[in-house]
Motif scaffolding. Structure first.
Motif, PDB file in Angstrom:
ATOM      1  N   GLY A 275       0.613  -0.740  -0.048  1.00  0.00           N
ATOM      2  CA  GLY A 275       0.075  -0.174   0.039  1.00  0.00           C
ATOM      3  C   GLY A 275       0.909   1.462   0.090  1.00  0.00           C
ATOM      4  O   GLY A 275       0.552   1.596   0.887  1.00  0.00           O
ATOM      5  N   PRO A 276       1.382   1.789  -0.746  1.00  0.00           N
ATOM      6  CA  PRO A 276       2.428   2.788  -1.501  1.00  0.00           C
ATOM      7  C   PRO A 276       2.136   4.347  -0.342  1.00  0.00           C
ATOM      8  O   PRO A 276       2.603   4.203  -0.026  1.00  0.00           O
ATOM      9  N   GLU A 277       0.431   4.643  -0.818  1.00  0.00           N
ATOM     10  CA  GLU A 277       0.240   5.665  -0.573  1.00  0.00           C
ATOM     11  C   GLU A 277       0.140   5.579   1.158  1.00  0.00           C
ATOM     12  O   GLU A 277      -0.795   6.837   1.331  1.00  0.00           O
ATOM     13  N   LEU A 278       0.415   4.536   2.058  1.00  0.00           N
ATOM     14  CA  LEU A 278      -0.950   4.438   3.421  1.00  0.00           C
ATOM     15  C   LEU A 278       0.414   5.422   4.465  1.00  0.00           C
ATOM     16  O   LEU A 278       0.168   6.577   4.029  1.00  0.00           O
ATOM     17  N   PRO A 279       2.093   5.714   3.748  1.00  0.00           N
ATOM     18  CA  PRO A 279       2.837   6.967   4.316  1.00  0.00           C
ATOM     19  C   PRO A 279       2.269   8.475   3.598  1.00  0.00           C
ATOM     20  O   PRO A 279       2.839   9.312   4.493  1.00  0.00           O
ATOM     21  N   VAL A 280       2.174   8.043   2.670  1.00  0.00           N
ATOM     22  CA  VAL A 280       1.380   9.001   2.138  1.00  0.00           C
ATOM     23  C   VAL A 280       0.118   9.956   2.730  1.00  0.00           C
ATOM     24  O   VAL A 280       0.181  11.698   3.006  1.00  0.00           O
ATOM     25  N   LEU A 281      -0.384   8.803   2.652  1.00  0.00           N
ATOM     26  CA  LEU A 281      -1.957   9.851   3.436  1.00  0.00           C
ATOM     27  C   LEU A 281      -1.558  10.074   4.899  1.00  0.00           C
ATOM     28  O   LEU A 281      -1.928  11.055   5.484  1.00  0.00           O
ATOM     29  N   ALA A 282      -1.067   9.513   4.802  1.00  0.00           N
ATOM     30  CA  ALA A 282       0.351   9.550   6.541  1.00  0.00           C
ATOM     31  C   ALA A 282       0.780  11.400   6.906  1.00  0.00           C
ATOM     32  O   ALA A 282       0.064  12.208   7.420  1.00  0.00           O
ATOM     33  N   ALA A 283       1.233  11.266   5.942  1.00  0.00           N
ATOM     34  CA  ALA A 283       1.642  13.184   6.123  1.00  0.00           C
ATOM     35  C   ALA A 283       1.013  13.475   5.957  1.00  0.00           C
ATOM     36  O   ALA A 283       1.419  15.143   6.082  1.00  0.00           O
ATOM     37  N   ARG A 284      -0.093  13.791   4.581  1.00  0.00           N
ATOM     38  CA  ARG A 284      -0.676  14.689   4.399  1.00  0.00           C
ATOM     39  C   ARG A 284      -1.558  15.091   5.459  1.00  0.00           C
ATOM     40  O   ARG A 284      -2.207  15.990   5.282  1.00  0.00           O
ATOM     41  N   SER A 285      -1.999  13.996   5.999  1.00  0.00           N
ATOM     42  CA  SER A 285      -3.141  14.428   6.879  1.00  0.00           C
ATOM     43  C   SER A 285      -2.741  14.772   8.238  1.00  0.00           C
ATOM     44  O   SER A 285      -3.312  14.996   8.927  1.00  0.00           O
ATOM     45  N   GLY A 286      -1.457  14.347   8.845  1.00  0.00           N
ATOM     46  CA  GLY A 286      -1.016  14.288  10.161  1.00  0.00           C
ATOM     47  C   GLY A 286      -1.043  13.504  10.954  1.00  0.00           C
ATOM     48  O   GLY A 286      -0.758  14.009  12.179  1.00  0.00           O
ATOM     49  N   LEU A 287      -1.988  12.670  10.040  1.00  0.00           N
ATOM     50  CA  LEU A 287      -2.265  11.288  10.924  1.00  0.00           C
ATOM     51  C   LEU A 287      -0.302   9.698  11.284  1.00  0.00           C
ATOM     52  O   LEU A 287       0.314  10.122  10.245  1.00  0.00           O
ATOM     53  N   SER A 288      -0.657   9.676  11.885  1.00  0.00           N
ATOM     54  CA  SER A 288       0.819   8.496  12.047  1.00  0.00           C
ATOM     55  C   SER A 288      -0.538   6.913  11.438  1.00  0.00           C
ATOM     56  O   SER A 288      -1.573   7.167  10.727  1.00  0.00           O
ATOM     57  N   GLU A 289       0.544   6.210  10.475  1.00  0.00           N
ATOM     58  CA  GLU A 289       0.706   5.510   9.436  1.00  0.00           C
ATOM     59  C   GLU A 289      -0.252   4.652  10.653  1.00  0.00           C
ATOM     60  O   GLU A 289      -2.082   3.447   9.723  1.00  0.00           O
ATOM     61  N   ALA A 290      -0.290   4.437  12.059  1.00  0.00           N
ATOM     62  CA  ALA A 290      -1.251   3.554  13.049  1.00  0.00           C
ATOM     63  C   ALA A 290      -2.833   4.258  13.250  1.00  0.00           C
ATOM     64  O   ALA A 290      -3.553   3.636  12.694  1.00  0.00           O
ATOM     65  N   GLU A 291      -2.816   5.632  13.007  1.00  0.00           N
ATOM     66  CA  GLU A 291      -4.154   6.110  13.105  1.00  0.00           C
ATOM     67  C   GLU A 291      -4.726   6.101  12.137  1.00  0.00           C
ATOM     68  O   GLU A 291      -5.619   5.671  11.637  1.00  0.00           O
ATOM     69  N   ILE A 292      -3.913   5.460  10.730  1.00  0.00           N
ATOM     70  CA  ILE A 292      -4.816   5.991   8.933  1.00  0.00           C
ATOM     71  C   ILE A 292      -5.470   4.147   9.139  1.00  0.00           C
ATOM     72  O   ILE A 292      -6.423   4.013   9.037  1.00  0.00           O
ATOM     73  N   VAL A 293      -4.785   3.731   9.683  1.00  0.00           N
ATOM     74  CA  VAL A 293      -5.289   1.816   9.268  1.00  0.00           C
ATOM     75  C   VAL A 293      -6.585   1.746  10.306  1.00  0.00           C
ATOM     76  O   VAL A 293      -7.460   1.228  10.348  1.00  0.00           O
ATOM     77  N   ARG A 294      -5.787   2.641  11.473  1.00  0.00           N
ATOM     78  CA  ARG A 294      -7.365   2.778  12.541  1.00  0.00           C
ATOM     79  C   ARG A 294      -8.850   2.943  12.575  1.00  0.00           C
ATOM     80  O   ARG A 294     -10.070   2.973  12.221  1.00  0.00           O
ATOM     81  N   LEU A 295      -8.425   4.332  11.979  1.00  0.00           N
ATOM     82  CA  LEU A 295      -9.531   5.123  11.486  1.00  0.00           C
ATOM     83  C   LEU A 295     -10.074   3.903   9.767  1.00  0.00           C
ATOM     84  O   LEU A 295     -11.141   4.575   9.859  1.00  0.00           O
ATOM     85  N   HIS A 296      -9.641   3.631   9.442  1.00  0.00           N
ATOM     86  CA  HIS A 296      -9.734   3.022   8.501  1.00  0.00           C
ATOM     87  C   HIS A 296     -10.921   1.281   8.088  1.00  0.00           C
ATOM     88  O   HIS A 296     -12.189   1.246   8.059  1.00  0.00           O
ATOM     89  N   GLY A 297     -10.359   0.662   9.748  1.00  0.00           N
ATOM     90  CA  GLY A 297     -10.780  -0.304   9.798  1.00  0.00           C
ATOM     91  C   GLY A 297     -12.123   0.058  10.675  1.00  0.00           C
ATOM     92  O   GLY A 297     -12.336  -1.655  11.341  1.00  0.00           O
ATOM     93  N   GLU A 298     -12.452   1.116  11.652  1.00  0.00           N
ATOM     94  CA  GLU A 298     -13.657   1.058  12.878  1.00  0.00           C
ATOM     95  C   GLU A 298     -14.812   2.050  11.858  1.00  0.00           C
ATOM     96  O   GLU A 298     -15.460   1.791  12.536  1.00  0.00           O
ATOM     97  N   ARG A 299     -15.331   1.469  10.970  1.00  0.00           N
ATOM     98  CA  ARG A 299     -15.650   1.610  10.270  1.00  0.00           C
ATOM     99  C   ARG A 299     -17.011   0.544   9.454  1.00  0.00           C
ATOM    100  O   ARG A 299     -15.668  -0.341   8.702  1.00  0.00           O
ATOM    101  N   ASP A 300     -18.240   0.206   9.839  1.00  0.00           N
ATOM    102  CA  ASP A 300     -18.688  -0.260   8.267  1.00  0.00           C
ATOM    103  C   ASP A 300     -19.120   1.018   7.590  1.00  0.00           C
ATOM    104  O   ASP A 300     -19.844   1.444   7.499  1.00  0.00           O
ATOM    105  N   TYR A 301     -18.599   0.148   6.226  1.00  0.00           N
ATOM    106  CA  TYR A 301     -18.395   1.227   5.109  1.00  0.00           C
ATOM    107  C   TYR A 301     -20.099   0.271   3.838  1.00  0.00           C
ATOM    108  O   TYR A 301     -19.924  -1.330   3.619  1.00  0.00           O
ATOM    109  N   PRO A 302     -21.233   0.707   3.897  1.00  0.00           N
ATOM    110  CA  PRO A 302     -21.901   0.582   3.311  1.00  0.00           C
ATOM    111  C   PRO A 302     -21.389  -0.223   1.237  1.00  0.00           C
ATOM    112  O   PRO A 302     -20.302   1.306   0.980  1.00  0.00           O
ATOM    113  N   VAL A 303     -21.735  -0.211   0.355  1.00  0.00           N
ATOM    114  CA  VAL A 303     -21.494  -0.751  -0.737  1.00  0.00           C
ATOM    115  C   VAL A 303     -22.345  -0.164  -2.049  1.00  0.00           C
ATOM    116  O   VAL A 303     -23.859  -0.169  -1.831  1.00  0.00           O
ATOM    117  N   PHE A 304     -22.240   1.074  -2.319  1.00  0.00           N
ATOM    118  CA  PHE A 304     -23.112   1.863  -2.772  1.00  0.00           C
ATOM    119  C   PHE A 304     -23.221   0.918  -4.454  1.00  0.00           C
ATOM    120  O   PHE A 304     -24.650   1.470  -4.748  1.00  0.00           O
TER     121      PHE A 304
END
Length: 229
Positions: free
Chosen positions: A99-128
């Motif tokens: 996932g080469p953009e994982l560190p990119v998203l972390a740098a862009r958002s000011g979050l750690s990679e662990a926080e990116i993972v937590r936020l992405h995995g903490e909710r259910d997503y409906p399939v639109f």
């Protein structure tokens, strides 16, 4: 819900527009409309394609008759408050090697990679909707802090199982294909299988929870770390 608008998209197809903006609260209405339209057209229905805010109805009926059936089917529409579709837990190995953009998203958002993972995995997503490629489910909405524009230059090859983000949508690639989403991990799950009834694991109205797993767990589930995007 706004008053449905019917738009012509082809000689045998009409687009039913229920909403003007993407929102998770649309889904119960979209599911209810899909069921009503399927019942109203019966054997005359050639295809019914739901999306974020619209449903495309392709039928063997004359346009006037098709419009009449749509109007009748949606009269007094109420949201589907039942259980809806299935709930899936999809394991994901979040790592910069897949996932080469994982560190990119972390740098862009000011979050750690662990926080990116937590936020992405903490909710259910409906399939639109399903689209782009067989079994590719458009899901959302991710936390606003994870929202990120598509890559300015899409990759020519994205590995199957790659999990990515585009704007506030998220998805997993069911097969090797070009793509411009921000990749943050990879799943070992087969999202499209010709041996599976219905082929696609995901269907509109389903809900997905991404579950972080370790590299060893990913490999034990059949994941491929050698495939390159």
């Amino acid at each position: 819900m706004m008053k449905p608008r019917i738009e012509v998209v082809a000689i045998d197809s009409l687009m039913v527009r229920l909403f003007d903006r993407i929102d998770e609260v649309n889904m119960p209405w979209m599911l209810a409309a899909s069921r009503r339209l399927s019942a109203a057209f019966g054997e005359h229905l050639l295809d019914l394609v739901p999306s974020y805010t619209t449903l495309m109805v392709q039928s063997a009926l004359a346009p006037g008759e098709a419009r009449a059936r749509i109007a009748q089917a949606l009269d007094g529409l109420q949201p589907d408050t039942g259980s809806g579709g299935r709930r899936h837990e999809i394991p994901v190995w979040y790592d910069a090697s897949v996932g080469p953009e994982l560190p990119v998203l972390a740098a862009r958002s000011g979050l750690s990679e662990a926080e990116i993972v937590r936020l992405h995995g903490e909710r259910d997503y409906p399939v639109f909707a399903l689209g782009f490629a067989p079994g590719f489910g458009f899901m959302g909405l991710v936390d606003e802090r994870l929202a990120s524009p598509r890559l300015s230059t899409p990759r020519k090859r994205v590995a199957a199982g790659s999990v990515g983000i585009a704007e506030r949508q998220t998805a997993a690639y069911p097969a090797v294909s070009p793509g411009g989403w921000n990749l943050i991990g990879r799943t070992p799950v087969r999202l499209f299988d010709r041996e599976r009834e219905g082929y696609s694991l995901l269907q509109p109205g389903d809900r997905v929870r991404f579950v972080p797993v370790s590299r060893s767990e990913f490999l034990a589930m059949g994941g491929d770390v050698e495939a390159q995007g």
